[in-house]
Scaffold this motif. Structure first.
Motif, PDB file in Angstrom:
ATOM      1  N   UNK A 116      13.281  -0.322 -19.309  1.00 28.51           N
ATOM      2  CA  UNK A 116      12.586  -0.260 -18.535  1.00 28.51           C
ATOM      3  C   UNK A 116      13.435   0.509 -17.771  1.00 28.51           C
ATOM      4  N   UNK A 152       1.281  -4.002 -14.588  1.00 28.85           N
ATOM      5  CA  UNK A 152       1.391  -4.980 -15.276  1.00 28.85           C
ATOM      6  C   UNK A 152       3.433  -5.802 -16.057  1.00 28.85           C
ATOM      7  N   UNK A 153       4.463  -4.962 -15.052  1.00 25.49           N
ATOM      8  CA  UNK A 153       5.917  -5.825 -15.778  1.00 25.49           C
ATOM      9  C   UNK A 153       5.725  -7.895 -14.788  1.00 25.49           C
ATOM     10  N   UNK A 208       0.886  -1.421   0.064  1.00 28.30           N
ATOM     11  CA  UNK A 208       0.063   0.116   0.077  1.00 28.30           C
ATOM     12  C   UNK A 208       0.634   1.480   0.262  1.00 28.30           C
ATOM     13  N   UNK A 215      13.614  -0.157 -25.744  1.00 32.58           N
ATOM     14  CA  UNK A 215      13.921  -1.250 -25.243  1.00 32.58           C
ATOM     15  C   UNK A 215      13.974  -1.538 -23.502  1.00 32.58           C
ATOM     16  N   UNK A 237      10.478  10.250 -13.306  1.00 31.99           N
ATOM     17  CA  UNK A 237       9.482   9.395 -13.576  1.00 31.99           C
ATOM     18  C   UNK A 237      10.245   8.183 -14.079  1.00 31.99           C
ATOM     19  N   UNK A 238       9.423   7.483 -14.307  1.00 31.13           N
ATOM     20  CA  UNK A 238       9.053   6.140 -15.007  1.00 31.13           C
ATOM     21  C   UNK A 238       8.902   6.126 -16.666  1.00 31.13           C
ATOM     22  N   UNK A 239       9.557   4.527 -17.392  1.00 38.21           N
ATOM     23  CA  UNK A 239       9.041   5.052 -18.617  1.00 38.21           C
ATOM     24  C   UNK A 239      10.036   3.593 -19.826  1.00 38.21           C
ATOM     25  N   UNK A 240      10.025   4.040 -20.376  1.00 37.11           N
ATOM     26  CA  UNK A 240      11.289   2.629 -21.065  1.00 37.11           C
ATOM     27  C   UNK A 240      11.271   3.681 -22.594  1.00 37.11           C
ATOM     28  N   UNK A 268       3.282   3.369  -5.380  1.00 37.95           N
ATOM     29  CA  UNK A 268       2.725   3.770  -6.359  1.00 37.95           C
ATOM     30  C   UNK A 268       2.427   4.059  -7.381  1.00 37.95           C
ATOM     31  N   UNK A 269       1.482   3.200  -8.184  1.00 39.76           N
ATOM     32  CA  UNK A 269       1.948   1.993  -9.405  1.00 39.76           C
ATOM     33  C   UNK A 269       2.169   3.064 -10.325  1.00 39.76           C
ATOM     34  N   UNK A 270       3.225   2.657 -11.261  1.00 41.49           N
ATOM     35  CA  UNK A 270       3.398   3.735 -12.582  1.00 41.49           C
ATOM     36  C   UNK A 270       5.040   4.550 -11.847  1.00 41.49           C
ATOM     37  N   UNK A 271       5.194   4.156 -10.003  1.00 42.69           N
ATOM     38  CA  UNK A 271       6.532   4.944 -10.535  1.00 42.69           C
ATOM     39  C   UNK A 271       6.776   4.838  -8.314  1.00 42.69           C
ATOM     40  N   UNK A 272       7.998   5.591  -8.396  1.00 44.40           N
ATOM     41  CA  UNK A 272       8.759   4.903  -6.940  1.00 44.40           C
ATOM     42  C   UNK A 272       8.284   5.817  -5.841  1.00 44.40           C
TER      43      UNK A 272
END
Lengths: 120, 839
Positions: free
Chosen positions: A78, A46-47, A17, A76, A70-73, A20-24
């Motif tokens: 991550x 989703x990974x 809990x 190729x 910021x997280x991303x790709x 934070x999804x998609x983040x750190x």
């Protein structure tokens, strides 16, 4: 990473809990007899791995900030982009995409029920 | 045909370059690498960085796995001790024997240690290998002073290393100046001044005659001039000598002063044996730099593969940073060419020295020396290497007032070297484009240009752009690899399809997961269109850290806080609140250029507490963290000023209150002046308003900062309502059509039709969109919320404002010292060593 070799152990770090999804987020790894370490934990549900953990220290900007990038790709990989000078660090290997000679520590991390555990 | 067996002796940088070059050739070959050092090839050039915190393992140029993948057999830590040319066999120390068809000697060099009594003392060290570094490190423990013998390039690198170890560092040089091979006397002197300014003591014209032991851990160096110097350790770095013992023992031809003689094909006196790198002697010369070694490696690999490459000597021009000082040396730095003329500029105040050496007819550049400023190095090198005709007043190439007269890429001949790290010429790049490379990234991947030091990046980009444009290739304007669209296109896609999240956008118009370019750009578009709270869960992961935490991240990872002070007008009571908050949380306090107060040094967990106090006192967020309207500056206007003709403060507050929170492609600044004296500097703003007797003049597209631009007069003598209507339309049109991170000034400059077109759209409504623009602006104005106030009422949003999600412990990475009565971030040299813990 030099010095006496100790056997890595799994440590409880925080709850799912707290993530934070998609983040750190940043968590403190506290171990008896060792200096505390700041760990950046990234949650990408989703990974396959879902969780990724790097040292929170940005060796280029020289500050403890990677969990706030910021997280991303990219190409190729991550990645997380440092919020200071925007270098990208591979979430799986810790390598800096802009300068292969720079890297940050990577930790194994797993979910045990509602707990996030790290191997260090 | 049987497999060709190539044995390589030595696995330094040049030996490594040779094997990887050869292995990638289409050739049936067995490669065996025999190395003396226990580890695989590493980057010796950057050895001193190990003292600055880099891991020795980070310097590795390859791994055993990559060698294995290339089919290379590797044997390390086992030096070759004999060579039998008759039977074509080499034998290692452990007795292993290897036959060869072709032998490549890449044995490198060893540091030259002068024959001085006492130089074999255990505290006298060398500087070449990672093992040498370990020895220096352990000797430095408990030592106070360290001396480097040798004031050349390597010696100064080594001095840097000693200083990083915290030693009182001295450099002792035999010659009268530092880097005497590359620099002339004044250049050398300027370098010395700069280096001494860094706390390193330099001794020149010192001939060491004796080294005496003083006690158990100290040494005394005695010099020919009867002076002496006490020290705790000495590192010799006074030049190199080729490792040619194997060649000598097997009667290969070597030079009188050492070095294995090679011809232009890098072949020794035995046609089956090549020698490359620092062990080789080419036309009487040993090259101690890595680039010529690489050229030799490529030549040898090409010949072995049946090619016809030649090594014709190498340019010894160098550009480097020594102890943080830029140093450049090109060609005939000492002006030894007959009839050479010299232009030199010495600026002791700036600590720079620049010299060019020109041919007797004044047409060609022969050489150059640059100290303290290497900006012109690349251009000068192009002139010198390609014999490009000099301008009429060559000195303009180094004078600061004229700016750097950059040599345009299209003025260069095809033979011009663009990337000197990888030896890529303009011709290679044109060939790559001819062969189908359609972008800068393609060209880089294909030619390796600009993947070394990166110094040629600007020139490469302009060359590639020119060449592509000349071929009618449309330059790719995608904002990043995830969206093949410009920001303007993305704005329209979002608007027309009512897309409300990043996920919708990427599903609809992109690929992949997004990145730090497209995520904030789309977050900004979402805000301009729908104006949801930036911490709404679907938006939070797209924001830059400043937006996520609604504060500005500073270099140490702490944040600064800027409350809104509309028009710069503030009551004493509110000013006191700012002071009290600053005091309570020990924040560094500074007045900004935009008539606001900035409070620095807040940590993540403090931000909500700080903002609770500020919002309780009536402050709102100032959006200093966002690409948004920042501030509307004002002069005091007709209310107080003897000259004011309108109430500029009132108008500034009206404008700031209307557009506060407006998200845009970049930040937006404004100002209102109460009369033509223009005290608010409105003409340097994205939009500025200046009072007239009859109303207001509106200016657009101004900018201060890096590229100042005077705003253009857009409309005159407007009443209040018309002024606001025009600003509504102007801003919304900018928000819709500008590129990512494009300020209004560059947007206006790039707008086809320019100012006249903008007037037609905004004033005459030539596109018929004025009503829509106004409506959209009014939607944004009506849905404004103070982001901080909303966040403070939402525990879920506040959850993010924790230093650590699992602990209330202190962040030991954040350290302050006090200066002029306030705190500031500690510099590297003032910090407790917590970094080591992190890495």
């Amino acid at each position: 990473m030099t010095g006496v070799e100790t056997k890595p152990n799994w440590y409880r770090l925080c709850y799912v809990d707290d993530l934070v999804p998609q983040s750190g987020v940043c968590a403190l790894l506290e171990r008896a007899g060792e200096e505390d370490q700041q760990i950046a934990v990234f949650y990408l549900p989703e990974e396959r791995e879902q969780l990724f953990a790097l040292g929170n220290y940005d060796p280029v900007g020289k500050a403890f900030v990677l969990s706030r990038g910021i997280v991303g790709d990219l190409q190729g990989h991550l990645v997380v982009a440092s919020p200071l000078y925007k270098q990208h660090f591979d979430l799986r290997t810790g390598r800096c995409l802009e300068d292969q000679s720079i890297s940050v520590p990577v930790y194994q991390v797993r979910l045990a029920d509602d707990r996030v555990e790290i191997c260090a | 045909m049987s497999v060709l067996k190539v044995v390589v002796v030595g696995n330094g940088m040049v030996g490594h370059h040779f094997v990887t070059t050869l292995a990638k050739k289409d050739l049936d070959v067995e490669i065996i690498v025999l190395g003396e050092e226990p580890r695989i090839a590493y980057d010796r050039v950057h050895l001193s960085e190990v003292f600055a915190g880099r891991e020795a393992s980070d310097l590795a140029l390859a791994s055993l796995d990559t060698y294995a993948e290339l089919g290379i057999t590797t044997r390390l830590g086992d030096p070759v001790v004999s060579l039998d040319r008759e039977t074509k066999v080499v034998v290692t120390q452990s007795g292993a024997r290897f036959n060869y068809d072709m032998l490549v000697l890449a044995t490198g060099s060893y540091p030259f240690v002068p024959q001085v009594p006492g130089a074999d003392h255990p505290r006298c060290l060398e500087y070449r290998t990672i093992e040498d570094l370990e020895a220096i490190k352990s000797a430095a423990l408990g030592s106070k002073r360290g001396v480097v013998v040798g004031g050349g390039l390597l010696g100064l690198e080594c001095a840097n290393a000693l200083q990083n170890l915290g030693l009182d560092t001295h450099v002792v040089e035999f010659a009268p100046g530092l880097m005497s091979v590359q620099l002339d006397a004044p250049g050398s002197q300027q370098l010395r001044t700069r280096i001494e300014g860094l706390g390193i003591t330099v001794h020149t014209s010192k001939n060491t005659t004796n080294i005496k032991s003083v006690g158990s851990k100290s040494l005394r160096m005695e010099f020919a001039d009867d002076s002496s110097l006490n020290t705790d350790l000495i590192v010799f770095s006074a030049g190199i000598r080729p490792r040619d013992e194997l060649a000598k023992a097997s009667d290969l031809v070597t030079g009188e002063r050492g070095g294995i003689v090679i011809n232009e094909h890098c072949i020794t006196s035995d046609p089956s044996i090549y020698a490359i790198g620092e062990c080789a002697l080419h036309e009487g010369r040993v090259y101690g730099l890595v680039a010529p070694g690489y050229r030799m490696a490529e030549t040898a690999a090409d010949r072995i593969a049946g090619g016809s490459a030649c090594f014709t000597g190498a340019d010894m021009s160098t550009k480097l940073k020594l102890l943080g000082v830029d140093v450049g040396s090109i060609g005939d730095a000492h002006a030894q060419t007959v009839g050479a003329q010299v232009c030199a500029l010495s600026d002791e105040q700036a600590g720079t020295y620049k010299k060019i050496v020109i041919s007797s007819d004044g047409k060609k550049l022969l050489g150059a020396v640059l100290i303290g400023d290497c900006d012109n190095y690349d251009t000068l090198l192009q002139y010198q290497q390609n014999d490009i005709a000099l301008p009429d007043t060559p000195v303009s190439l180094i004078t600061p007032a004229s700016g750097t007269p950059l040599l345009a890429a299209n003025a260069l001949p095809k033979t011009a070297t663009i990337c000197s790290c990888h030896n890529v010429t303009k011709g290679c790049i044109i060939d790559a484009i001819e062969a189908g490379c359609g972008s800068l990234a393609d060209v880089k991947a294909n030619t390796a240009a600009s993947t070394g030091c990166g110094g040629c990046a600007t020139m490469l980009k302009s060359l590639v752009d020119d060449e592509l444009a000349a071929r009618g290739v449309v330059i790719d304007k995608s904002i990043c690899e995830h969206f093949p669209h410009t920001r303007q296109e993305l704005f329209h896609i979002a608007k027309i399809n009512s897309l409300q999240s990043f996920e919708d956008m990427i599903t609809h118009a992109g690929t992949g997961k997004g990145c730090d370019i497209c995520k904030p750009a789309i977050a900004s578009i979402m805000a301009s269109l729908w104006n949801d709270h930036i911490l709404k869960p679907s938006l939070v992961s797209q924001q830059d850290t400043n937006d996520t935490f609604m504060a500005n991240m500073q270099k140490d990872g702490t944040y600064s806080v800027v409350p809104r002070i509309p028009g710069g007008e503030i009551t004493p009571e509110k000013l006191i609140v700012l002071g009290e908050v600053g005091k309570k949380y020990d924040l560094y306090t500074k007045i900004t250029g935009a008539q606001r107060v900035d409070l620095f040094g807040a940590q993540l967990h403090q931000l909500p507490d700080i903002w609770r106090e500020l919002t309780d006192a009536g402050f709102e967020t100032g959006h200093a963290y966002g690409k948004a309207l920042r501030t509307v500056k004002s002069c005091v206007g007709s209310t107080w000023c003897r000259y004011g003709v309108q109430d500029s403060v009132g108008m500034a507050i009206l404008i700031e209150s209307r557009y506060k929170g407006l998200r845009a492609p970049h930040k937006i600044k404004s100002a209102v002046s109460g009369c033509t004296r223009e005290c608010a500097e409105a003409q340097s703003k994205d939009f500025g308003v200046i009072a007239t007797e009859n109303g207001w003049n509106l200016y657009v597209g101004g900018n201060g900062g890096m590229r100042p631009r005077h705003a253009d007069l857009f409309a005159t003598d407007l009443d209040d309502a018309t002024l606001i209507r025009y600003i509504d339309r102007y801003l919304m049109f900018y928000v819709r059509t500008a590129d990512r991170l494009q300020r209004t000034s560059t947007w206006l400059d790039s707008l086809e039709g320019g100012l006249d077109y903008l007037k037609e759209v905004v004033i005459d409504d030539s596109l018929g969109i004025a009503a829509e623009l106004e409506e959209q602006m009014s939607h944004l104005v009506n849905t404004y919320q103070c982001e901080w106030k909303t966040a403070l009422g939402d525990p879920e949003m506040l959850k993010r404002f924790r230093r650590f999600v699992n602990s209330d412990g202190n962040d030991k990475g954040v350290q302050f010292v006090r200066e002029r009565g306030q705190k500031r971030p500690a510099r590297d040299d003032e910090r407790d060593d917590v970094i080591a813990v992190a890495s």
